[in-house]
Motif scaffolding. Sequence first.
Motif, PDB file in Angstrom:
ATOM      1  N   SER B 121       0.838  -1.189   0.000  1.00 17.50           N
ATOM      2  CA  SER B 121       0.000   0.000   0.000  1.00 17.50           C
ATOM      3  C   SER B 121       0.876   1.243   0.000  1.00 17.50           C
ATOM      4  O   SER B 121       0.572   2.238  -0.626  1.00 17.50           O
ATOM      5  N   SER B 122       1.965   1.164   0.705  1.00 16.86           N
ATOM      6  CA  SER B 122       2.862   2.307   0.748  1.00 16.86           C
ATOM      7  C   SER B 122       4.264   1.747   0.914  1.00 16.86           C
ATOM      8  O   SER B 122       4.587   1.170   1.943  1.00 16.86           O
ATOM      9  N   PHE B 123       5.038   1.854  -0.102  1.00 15.68           N
ATOM     10  CA  PHE B 123       6.349   1.222  -0.005  1.00 15.68           C
ATOM     11  C   PHE B 123       7.401   2.029  -0.732  1.00 15.68           C
ATOM     12  O   PHE B 123       7.105   2.900  -1.545  1.00 15.68           O
ATOM     13  N   LYS B 124       8.609   1.724  -0.370  1.00 13.52           N
ATOM     14  CA  LYS B 124       9.741   2.372  -1.000  1.00 13.52           C
ATOM     15  C   LYS B 124      10.383   1.365  -1.941  1.00 13.52           C
ATOM     16  O   LYS B 124      10.512   0.192  -1.596  1.00 13.52           O
ATOM     17  N   THR B 125      10.767   1.802  -3.112  1.00 13.07           N
ATOM     18  CA  THR B 125      11.481   0.911  -4.019  1.00 13.07           C
ATOM     19  C   THR B 125      12.963   1.270  -3.976  1.00 13.07           C
ATOM     20  O   THR B 125      13.311   2.445  -3.956  1.00 13.07           O
ATOM     21  N   HIS B 126      13.784   0.246  -3.909  1.00  9.10           N
ATOM     22  CA  HIS B 126      15.219   0.483  -3.741  1.00  9.10           C
ATOM     23  C   HIS B 126      15.949   0.506  -5.073  1.00  9.10           C
ATOM     24  O   HIS B 126      15.571  -0.180  -6.014  1.00  9.10           O
ATOM     25  N   LYS B 127      17.032   1.268  -5.080  1.00  5.08           N
ATOM     26  CA  LYS B 127      17.896   1.197  -6.249  1.00  5.08           C
ATOM     27  C   LYS B 127      19.243   0.572  -5.900  1.00  5.08           C
ATOM     28  O   LYS B 127      20.091   0.367  -6.748  1.00  5.08           O
ATOM     29  N   GLY B 128      19.384   0.263  -4.639  1.00  5.64           N
ATOM     30  CA  GLY B 128      20.673  -0.240  -4.172  1.00  5.64           C
ATOM     31  C   GLY B 128      21.001  -1.640  -4.687  1.00  5.64           C
ATOM     32  O   GLY B 128      20.127  -2.421  -5.023  1.00  5.64           O
ATOM     33  N   LYS B 141      27.999  -3.144  -0.064  1.00  7.00           N
ATOM     34  CA  LYS B 141      27.207  -2.400  -1.038  1.00  7.00           C
ATOM     35  C   LYS B 141      28.075  -2.112  -2.237  1.00  7.00           C
ATOM     36  O   LYS B 141      29.263  -1.871  -2.091  1.00  7.00           O
ATOM     37  N   VAL B 142      27.478  -2.125  -3.389  1.00  8.57           N
ATOM     38  CA  VAL B 142      28.205  -1.663  -4.566  1.00  8.57           C
ATOM     39  C   VAL B 142      27.375  -0.554  -5.198  1.00  8.57           C
ATOM     40  O   VAL B 142      26.266  -0.263  -4.744  1.00  8.57           O
ATOM     41  N   ALA B 143      27.921   0.009  -6.250  1.00  7.59           N
ATOM     42  CA  ALA B 143      27.246   1.127  -6.895  1.00  7.59           C
ATOM     43  C   ALA B 143      25.784   0.820  -7.153  1.00  7.59           C
ATOM     44  O   ALA B 143      25.438  -0.244  -7.655  1.00  7.59           O
ATOM     45  N   ALA B 144      24.940   1.738  -6.806  1.00  7.83           N
ATOM     46  CA  ALA B 144      23.512   1.521  -6.968  1.00  7.83           C
ATOM     47  C   ALA B 144      23.112   1.726  -8.420  1.00  7.83           C
ATOM     48  O   ALA B 144      23.847   2.312  -9.214  1.00  7.83           O
ATOM     49  N   ARG B 194      24.262   4.738 -15.824  1.00  7.75           N
ATOM     50  CA  ARG B 194      25.580   4.113 -15.791  1.00  7.75           C
ATOM     51  C   ARG B 194      25.464   2.650 -15.409  1.00  7.75           C
ATOM     52  O   ARG B 194      24.561   2.238 -14.720  1.00  7.75           O
ATOM     53  N   LEU B 195      26.408   1.937 -15.871  1.00  8.68           N
ATOM     54  CA  LEU B 195      26.424   0.522 -15.553  1.00  8.68           C
ATOM     55  C   LEU B 195      26.375   0.360 -14.039  1.00  8.68           C
ATOM     56  O   LEU B 195      27.101   0.989 -13.314  1.00  8.68           O
ATOM     57  N   SER B 196      25.495  -0.469 -13.607  1.00 12.27           N
ATOM     58  CA  SER B 196      25.289  -0.564 -12.175  1.00 12.27           C
ATOM     59  C   SER B 196      26.439  -1.213 -11.441  1.00 12.27           C
ATOM     60  O   SER B 196      26.854  -0.768 -10.400  1.00 12.27           O
ATOM     61  N   VAL B 197      26.906  -2.242 -11.992  1.00  8.79           N
ATOM     62  CA  VAL B 197      27.885  -3.009 -11.257  1.00  8.79           C
ATOM     63  C   VAL B 197      29.033  -3.315 -12.182  1.00  8.79           C
ATOM     64  O   VAL B 197      28.843  -3.755 -13.289  1.00  8.79           O
ATOM     65  N   ARG B 198      30.171  -3.043 -11.704  1.00 13.80           N
ATOM     66  CA  ARG B 198      31.299  -3.381 -12.523  1.00 13.80           C
ATOM     67  C   ARG B 198      32.358  -3.897 -11.586  1.00 13.80           C
ATOM     68  O   ARG B 198      32.674  -3.264 -10.600  1.00 13.80           O
ATOM     69  N   ARG B 199      32.868  -5.015 -11.882  1.00 13.08           N
ATOM     70  CA  ARG B 199      33.947  -5.449 -11.025  1.00 13.08           C
ATOM     71  C   ARG B 199      34.964  -6.238 -11.800  1.00 13.08           C
ATOM     72  O   ARG B 199      34.656  -6.900 -12.774  1.00 13.08           O
ATOM     73  N   GLN B 200      36.165  -6.138 -11.306  1.00 15.69           N
ATOM     74  CA  GLN B 200      37.240  -6.805 -12.007  1.00 15.69           C
ATOM     75  C   GLN B 200      37.096  -8.302 -11.835  1.00 15.69           C
ATOM     76  O   GLN B 200      36.841  -8.790 -10.752  1.00 15.69           O
ATOM     77  N   SER B 201      37.248  -8.969 -12.926  1.00 20.07           N
ATOM     78  CA  SER B 201      37.187 -10.407 -12.844  1.00 20.07           C
ATOM     79  C   SER B 201      38.412 -10.899 -12.105  1.00 20.07           C
ATOM     80  O   SER B 201      39.477 -10.315 -12.171  1.00 20.07           O
ATOM     81  N   SER B 211      29.879  -8.299 -15.436  1.00 21.11           N
ATOM     82  CA  SER B 211      28.891  -7.244 -15.284  1.00 21.11           C
ATOM     83  C   SER B 211      27.518  -7.805 -15.027  1.00 21.11           C
ATOM     84  O   SER B 211      27.190  -8.905 -15.403  1.00 21.11           O
ATOM     85  N   LEU B 212      26.787  -6.982 -14.397  1.00 22.08           N
ATOM     86  CA  LEU B 212      25.433  -7.353 -14.080  1.00 22.08           C
ATOM     87  C   LEU B 212      24.574  -6.422 -14.909  1.00 22.08           C
ATOM     88  O   LEU B 212      24.750  -5.224 -14.868  1.00 22.08           O
ATOM     89  N   PHE B 213      23.717  -6.977 -15.680  1.00 22.33           N
ATOM     90  CA  PHE B 213      22.854  -6.125 -16.476  1.00 22.33           C
ATOM     91  C   PHE B 213      21.462  -6.130 -15.908  1.00 22.33           C
ATOM     92  O   PHE B 213      20.712  -7.056 -16.113  1.00 22.33           O
TER      93      PHE B 213
END
Lengths: 176, 410
Positions: B121-128, B141-144, B194-201, B211-213
């Motif tokens: 009914s009343s909620f917050k949506t996350h971008k994290g 946490k990584v880049a949101a 921007r790409l949300s998640v980037r990490r060195q393999s 990467s996470l798409f």
Amino acid sequence: MAPKNKNPNGENVVPEVQQKKTQALILKSSDGEEFSISKSAAGLSVAIKNMMEDDCAGGVIPLPLVDGGTLARVITYLNKHAEDGASDEDKRKFDEEFLSGMEVDVLCDVALAGNYLDIRGLFHDVCQRIVNGMKNKSVEWVRKTFRIESDFTAEEEEQIKKEYAWAWEGVDSDAD
Amino acid sequence: MNACLPDDILEMCLVRLPLASLMNARLVCKKWRNLTTTSRFMQIRREGLFQSSWLFLFGVVKDGYCSGEIHALDVSLNQWHKIDSHTLKGRFLFSVASIQDDVYVVGGCSSLTNFGRVDRSSFKTHKGVLVFSPLTKSWRKVAAMKYARSSPILGTSEVNPDCFVFRNQQNRSDRRFYRPRVGGVSDVYEDPHRLSVRRQSRHSLDETDVSLFPSIKPCKFVRQKTEIHPAKMRLPLDFGVACSGVVCHGMFYVYSESDKLVGYDIERGYWVTIQTTPSPPRVHEYYPKLISCKGRLFMLSVSWCEGDGQIGRRNKAVRKLWELDLMYLNWKEMSTHPDAPMDWNAAFVADEELIFGVEMFKIFGQVLDFVTMFNVSDVRTGWNHISRNHATHDLDASSCMTKSMAVLRL
């Protein structure tokens, strides 16, 4: 071109491959026991094969790091795997039975020998066997079996246990 | 004899331990602990293929609250573990994806008025984006994402650092709120971000990024310095609401509720519509799930059992596995799932050549779970039940709807 199975004097000789099969080799264990083994079986050990090629083989190869009991087991294994006509399925079955009766101590000795003699298949199977026994067992069981004294303090142990707390659920009892 | 194998041989043994036993081994003594915690050791373990599949079930609801609990199934030892995680408390409708040893938890919602409850009914949506490392049981946490998302559709891929998406530092994402099962209009957002998640393999040699798409959807793509033709960048308008997505061969495939398939070419950075032979007929209420396995593209879809429509009998619904021939683009039936499709939100994930599925549903006042496994390299064996009713006895029925699953090799 001269046929390969003649020696320089024109006499017939047994082709090398056949020679390897039939010829025997003596392996001498650390406690002085001697075992006869066909060259083809012995050749499955990369270490022995190298020794044969370097011809330190006056027919007798000393293996100062392997005791007689262990060497006997290793030779059983090599003979089976060098057997003509033994299918992969046969060998797999044999491996299974071969290792299944062994105590951890014996397994460790065979692993050492397998590593020293560079018999890959045997070494990997034995390692796997050793850890299979450790699956689902408590820390105490592992310590007892491998005769290891814990050098952690009680606090350290608690701390580590906490770190991986979720990994310890469902461990078998030590009964078996 | 030797209570002590030499270290190198001991190491060769210990790398073969399944994870739970390895954790145990680390408690044996300091030497064992030191031997088994080096990165070299973990690398040998990974490369020697001594790891085994672990399934992680997220998003369960207990006593009306999103408990944050994670249920993990160690497939090789067939043991369930329960991991408490405060981080996820109160969050629902997030998506999960696994990358190497970690699970990425993306987006989701939390109730504003009834914290902890699945209350829309009343909620917050996350971008994290949160990362869970089961090996250390830690969170970070990584880049949101740029925009908040619930149930985003995720695909993960290893991409070359200088491929299109990285050069342009952008990515698209899609938003899909929970809505009634039937109907619903596709939300179309312009969402260059921007790409949300980037990490060195970890495999530094191949110089790839993992990467996470986060999902997609018709999105206008803000061009920076690219020469891509705009027409190619849009999804067809009649694509509909995306319901499942997966990366296969550098292509992010997305399937829609209106049975359209599109692919996003990750290297080149544009969408293509994929005209396949007609998609397998399906029961409308069950959305298909795309699966990528060993470079092959599969889909699980529920259809009516053909030829069983005898008078006086109700036709049976069956869940079938289809494979898309990526060359000729036709769907081929691979296998029929043995269970009646009771869960319209059944989760399926792939690990190497294995597909794992979990179905959860409430019956006789109890939530039951069934975990099944299918080996795509061994079709004849069919589906195996690997676990029944272990994780979910005390869960609420809404868990069936909020659950999600990830698989890791640990």
